[in-house]
Scaffold this motif. Structure first.
Motif, short mmCIF file in Angstrom:
data_model
loop_
_atom_site.label_atom_id
_atom_site.label_comp_id
_atom_site.label_asym_id
_atom_site.label_seq_id
_atom_site.Cartn_x
_atom_site.Cartn_y
_atom_site.Cartn_z
N GLY A 1 133.23 156.29 94.82
CA GLY A 1 134.56 156.56 94.34
C GLY A 1 135.48 157.21 95.35
N PRO A 2 136.73 157.51 94.94
CA PRO A 2 137.76 157.95 95.88
C PRO A 2 137.51 159.34 96.46
N LEU A 3 136.72 160.17 95.81
CA LEU A 3 136.45 161.51 96.33
C LEU A 3 135.02 161.63 96.86
N GLU A 4 134.40 160.51 97.13
CA GLU A 4 133.06 160.48 97.72
C GLU A 4 132.08 161.35 96.94
N THR A 5 132.05 161.12 95.64
CA THR A 5 131.13 161.85 94.76
C THR A 5 129.72 161.32 94.95
N ASN A 6 128.77 162.24 94.99
CA ASN A 6 127.37 161.83 95.08
C ASN A 6 126.88 161.35 93.73
N PRO B 1 127.81 158.60 87.94
CA PRO B 1 128.34 157.39 88.59
C PRO B 1 129.84 157.54 88.84
N GLY B 2 130.18 158.04 90.01
CA GLY B 2 131.55 158.41 90.28
C GLY B 2 132.44 157.30 90.81
N GLY B 3 131.96 156.08 90.77
CA GLY B 3 132.76 154.95 91.22
C GLY B 3 132.16 153.67 90.68
N ALA B 4 132.64 152.54 91.17
CA ALA B 4 132.10 151.26 90.72
C ALA B 4 130.57 151.28 90.87
N PRO B 5 129.82 150.97 89.81
CA PRO B 5 128.37 151.18 89.83
C PRO B 5 127.57 150.08 90.51
N ARG B 6 128.22 149.19 91.23
CA ARG B 6 127.51 148.08 91.86
C ARG B 6 126.31 148.55 92.70
N PRO B 7 126.45 149.60 93.56
CA PRO B 7 125.28 150.02 94.35
C PRO B 7 124.11 150.45 93.49
N MET B 8 124.37 151.14 92.40
CA MET B 8 123.28 151.56 91.51
C MET B 8 122.62 150.35 90.87
N LEU B 9 123.43 149.42 90.40
CA LEU B 9 122.88 148.23 89.74
C LEU B 9 122.09 147.38 90.72
N GLN B 10 122.60 147.24 91.93
CA GLN B 10 121.89 146.44 92.93
C GLN B 10 120.57 147.09 93.31
N TYR B 11 120.55 148.40 93.46
CA TYR B 11 119.31 149.11 93.80
C TYR B 11 118.29 148.96 92.67
N THR C 1 112.70 173.92 95.64
CA THR C 1 113.42 172.92 94.84
C THR C 1 114.62 172.40 95.62
N VAL C 2 114.73 171.09 95.74
CA VAL C 2 115.86 170.48 96.43
C VAL C 2 117.07 170.47 95.50
N VAL C 3 118.20 170.95 96.00
CA VAL C 3 119.44 171.00 95.24
C VAL C 3 120.33 169.84 95.69
N TYR C 4 120.63 168.95 94.75
CA TYR C 4 121.49 167.80 95.04
C TYR C 4 122.86 168.04 94.40
N PRO C 5 123.89 168.29 95.22
CA PRO C 5 125.22 168.61 94.69
C PRO C 5 126.06 167.36 94.45
N GLY C 6 127.23 167.61 93.85
CA GLY C 6 128.14 166.52 93.55
C GLY C 6 128.88 165.99 94.76
N HIS C 7 128.91 166.76 95.83
CA HIS C 7 129.56 166.34 97.07
C HIS C 7 128.79 166.99 98.22
N GLY C 8 128.73 166.29 99.34
CA GLY C 8 128.13 166.87 100.53
C GLY C 8 126.61 166.79 100.53
N PRO C 9 125.98 167.45 101.54
CA PRO C 9 124.54 167.30 101.75
C PRO C 9 123.72 168.11 100.76
N GLU C 10 122.45 167.72 100.63
CA GLU C 10 121.54 168.48 99.80
C GLU C 10 121.13 169.76 100.49
N THR C 11 120.55 170.67 99.73
CA THR C 11 120.06 171.93 100.26
C THR C 11 118.83 172.32 99.44
N THR C 12 118.39 173.55 99.52
CA THR C 12 117.28 174.02 98.69
C THR C 12 117.66 175.34 98.03
#
Length: 201
Positions: free
Chosen positions: A2-7, A22-32, A174-185
């Motif tokens: 999507g437009p704000l590069e949401t994870n 799913p912050g944008g067109a879900p094609r990548p999720m569906l294809q995966y 525990t790995v922390v997966y945020p809505g934007h940017g890289p993961e952390t712990t």
């Protein structure tokens, strides 16, 4: 996505998958999912801001999976923060969702606990996947930062409590997966996040 590069995330086990934000067109999720023979069973939303839900309607229609989101965020769908349209961003296609409270979710073979983590929004949820050693937190917590609290319904004190009581009580690895940017712990944020410096003492 999507437009704000949401994870956006896909969590899968034994052929079943759940999508988160799913912050944008879900094609990548569906294809995966198709490429890996996965059946999408649920769509989880951390919070109802437009950049996290742009693809929810299309993904639900394509997969037949129900959408789950925090009930306390319902008011956002009456605002531009939820339905989109501000600053030239497109509107969000309408979709229905099932309100979720804190507790274990019935996602079949995928173990998941919804954690009530208000602060960025009143209904913000984090999703802990113990089998993966991971938690998906939306815009609650970022790598060395936190989510904004200046939007309607935001509350800095509530956000800090949510992080300390719900996220920092998880195992340090525990790995922390945020809505934007890289993961952390969890452990890394306890030690290094400037908004929680008391954890480094």
């Amino acid at each position: 996505m999507g437009p704000l590069e949401t994870n956006g995330y896909l969590v899968h086990l034994n052929g079943a998958a759940v999508a988160v934000d799913p912050g944008g067109a879900p094609r990548p999720m569906l294809q995966y999912a198709e490429k890996n023979g996965l059946a999408l069973t649920h769509i989880l939303i951390t919070h109802l801001h437009f950049d996290h839900i742009y693809g929810a309607a299309a993904l639900a229609e394509a997969s037949g999976a129900p959408v789950l989101a925090g009930g306390a965020d319902a008011f956002l769908m009456e605002t531009e923060l939820g339905r989109g349209g501000a600053f030239g961003f497109p509107r969000v296609a309408p979709f229905s969702y099932q309100p979720v409270e804190e507790g274990d979710l019935d996602l079949g073979t995928i173990a998941c606990r919804a954690l009530a983590t208000p602060g960025h929004t009143p209904g913000s949820l984090s999703f802990h996947f113990p089998q993966a050693g991971a938690v998906i937190v939306g815009d609650l917590l970022f790598h060395r930062s936190i989510g904004r609290t200046d939007f309607p319904g935001g509350d800095l004190d509530a956000l800090r409590r949510s992080v300390v009581q719900k996220i920092f009580t998880l195992p340090d690895d525990t790995v922390v997966y945020p809505g934007h940017g890289p993961e952390t712990t969890v452990g890394a944020e306890k030690l290094n996040n400037p908004y929680f410096t008391e954890f480094s003492l």
